[in-house]
Design an enzyme around this catalytic site. Structure first.
Site, PDB file in Angstrom:
ATOM      1  N   HIS A  90       0.837  -1.210   0.000  1.00  0.00           N
ATOM      2  CA  HIS A  90       0.000   0.000   0.000  1.00  0.00           C
ATOM      3  C   HIS A  90       0.876   1.268   0.000  1.00  0.00           C
ATOM      4  O   HIS A  90       0.574   2.237  -0.707  1.00  0.00           O
ATOM      5  CB  HIS A  90      -0.964   0.004   1.193  1.00  0.00           C
ATOM      6  CG  HIS A  90      -1.874  -1.192   1.203  1.00  0.00           C
ATOM      7  ND1 HIS A  90      -2.593  -1.579   2.302  1.00  0.00           N
ATOM      8  CD2 HIS A  90      -2.175  -2.102   0.231  1.00  0.00           C
ATOM      9  CE1 HIS A  90      -3.295  -2.676   2.006  1.00  0.00           C
ATOM     10  NE2 HIS A  90      -3.054  -3.014   0.762  1.00  0.00           N
ATOM     11  N   HIS A 247      -9.460  -1.483  -4.621  1.00  0.00           N
ATOM     12  CA  HIS A 247      -8.338  -1.897  -3.773  1.00  0.00           C
ATOM     13  C   HIS A 247      -7.434  -2.874  -4.521  1.00  0.00           C
ATOM     14  O   HIS A 247      -6.213  -2.863  -4.345  1.00  0.00           O
ATOM     15  CB  HIS A 247      -8.798  -2.498  -2.437  1.00  0.00           C
ATOM     16  CG  HIS A 247      -7.620  -2.782  -1.556  1.00  0.00           C
ATOM     17  ND1 HIS A 247      -6.997  -1.793  -0.814  1.00  0.00           N
ATOM     18  CD2 HIS A 247      -6.878  -3.898  -1.400  1.00  0.00           C
ATOM     19  CE1 HIS A 247      -5.945  -2.307  -0.213  1.00  0.00           C
ATOM     20  NE2 HIS A 247      -5.843  -3.590  -0.557  1.00  0.00           N
ATOM     21  N   ASP A 251      -3.396  -2.630  -4.909  1.00  0.00           N
ATOM     22  CA  ASP A 251      -2.415  -3.700  -4.682  1.00  0.00           C
ATOM     23  C   ASP A 251      -1.540  -3.920  -5.917  1.00  0.00           C
ATOM     24  O   ASP A 251      -0.330  -4.139  -5.803  1.00  0.00           O
ATOM     25  CB  ASP A 251      -3.132  -5.019  -4.351  1.00  0.00           C
ATOM     26  CG  ASP A 251      -3.617  -5.063  -2.912  1.00  0.00           C
ATOM     27  OD1 ASP A 251      -3.129  -4.284  -2.075  1.00  0.00           O
ATOM     28  OD2 ASP A 251      -4.500  -5.906  -2.624  1.00  0.00           O
ATOM     29  N   HIS A 274      -1.241 -11.162  -5.536  1.00  0.00           N
ATOM     30  CA  HIS A 274       0.163 -10.754  -5.411  1.00  0.00           C
ATOM     31  C   HIS A 274       1.133 -11.747  -6.066  1.00  0.00           C
ATOM     32  O   HIS A 274       2.112 -11.351  -6.678  1.00  0.00           O
ATOM     33  CB  HIS A 274       0.532 -10.596  -3.941  1.00  0.00           C
ATOM     34  CG  HIS A 274      -0.300  -9.588  -3.224  1.00  0.00           C
ATOM     35  ND1 HIS A 274      -0.256  -8.240  -3.515  1.00  0.00           N
ATOM     36  CD2 HIS A 274      -1.216  -9.716  -2.239  1.00  0.00           C
ATOM     37  CE1 HIS A 274      -1.088  -7.586  -2.726  1.00  0.00           C
ATOM     38  NE2 HIS A 274      -1.688  -8.459  -1.946  1.00  0.00           N
TER      39      HIS A 274
HETATM   40 ZN   LIG Z   1      -4.020  -4.523  -0.262  1.00  0.00          ZN
END
Ligand SMILES: [Zn+2]
Length: 297
Positions: A90, A247, A251, A274
């Site tokens: 973040h 969001h 990311d 991720h």
């Molecule tokens: Zn996040």
């Protein structure tokens, strides 16, 4: 200080912070209090993290795809000495999207403070202190051929584009989240307005398994949206109806910062996270035919 900041275009010159910034708070996953201080630095030095509480090992962590050492529900980075920083994405998203190329990032503790679960505090503080234009152009990694990584039904792809555009889709059937898609051409102003305040989220039924895995130990309704089927456990409203996919884009921006240089391209994520974001950067690093260095000044 630049009067037009935050810019509504992709910055073409390198920038650093015009003044120091500091934050403190617990991390989302480890739940340990930490102090974070940022300061400006010279052109061409990049974003360099330093664990100020580590004495006996190399405390410096520089950004490149191989610095990612953990991708379960967040992106942790580390160096060859095993010194790590958890949940960097973040803060990295705020620095990357706000066009801060060069900064010293000192962390006293093992994890970046969670703040409110978004990048809003980081981004607002960057805008408040301002950025300093430097005399070196940004060196972009310009995508010249598509690169794609697949994992079952999940995929991430980078393709040629004359700026930085991110498109993401997420799908959580039978929940309030449902199927969401969002696309944005990234610049500091658009990031501030549309992405920075989107908070991280979790499904209520996942929480006990996460805690058993020593994750989400610092998570609370103050730094995370908790979705319980078709309802929210938080007392506050969503900040956007599609806050969840916004969001996801936050990311992605944090993960793309791990390329170590700004990317010129269009990034498309279909239900990925991720791990796949990092796999794409690693694939790009391995295949020099897919991209070239470019300056835009
Ligand atoms: Zn996040």
């Amino acid at each position: 200080m630049n009067d037009q900041y935050p810019f509504s275009t992709l910055p073409v010159w390198q920038h650093t912070l015009a003044g120091p910034l500091s934050f403190e708070g617990v991390g989302l996953h480890l739940g340990v209090p930490a102090r974070l201080s940022l300061s400006g630095t010279a052109a061409n030095t990049g974003l360099v993290f330093r664990r100020t509480d580590v004495q006996d090992k190399n405390p410096l962590i520089t950004l490149y795809p191989g610095a990612v050492c953990q991708t379960r529900r967040g992106t942790s980075i580390g160096n060859v000495d095993g010194v790590t920083i958890a949940t960097a994405e973040h803060l990295l998203a705020a620095l990357y999207a706000c066009g801060v190329d060069n900064a010293c990032i000192d962390l006293h503790g093992p994890e970046i403070p969670a703040m409110d679960g978004s990048a809003l505090d980081f981004a607002r503080s960057i805008v408040r202190v301002g950025v300093q234009q430097q005399s070196s152009p940004r060196r972009f990694m310009e995508i010249i051929e598509p690169v794609e990584v697949l994992d079952d039904a999940k995929s991430v792809r980078l393709e040629p584009f004359g700026g930085l555009q991110i498109e993401a889709r997420i799908n959580y059937p039978k929940t309030l989240i449902g199927d969401q898609m969002y696309q944005i051409e990234v610049n500091p102003k658009g990031f501030m307005r549309e992405i920075a305040s989107a908070r991280t989220f979790v499904l209520a039924q996942e929480i006990s398994a996460l805690r058993e895995a020593d994750l989400a130990l610092g998570g609370s309704l103050d730094n995370c949206i908790v979705v319980d089927g078709m309802t929210l456990q938080n007392k506050t409203e969503l900040r956007f109806k599609d806050e969840f996919v916004r969001h996801k884009i936050l990311d992605i921006l944090g993960d793309l910062a791990l390329a170590g240089a700004p990317i010129l391209g269009r990034f498309i994520s279909d239900c990925a996270g991720h791990a796949l974001n990092n796999a794409l950067l690693q694939a790009m690093a391995r295949d020099r035919k897919k991209w070239r260095w470019t300056e835009l000044v």
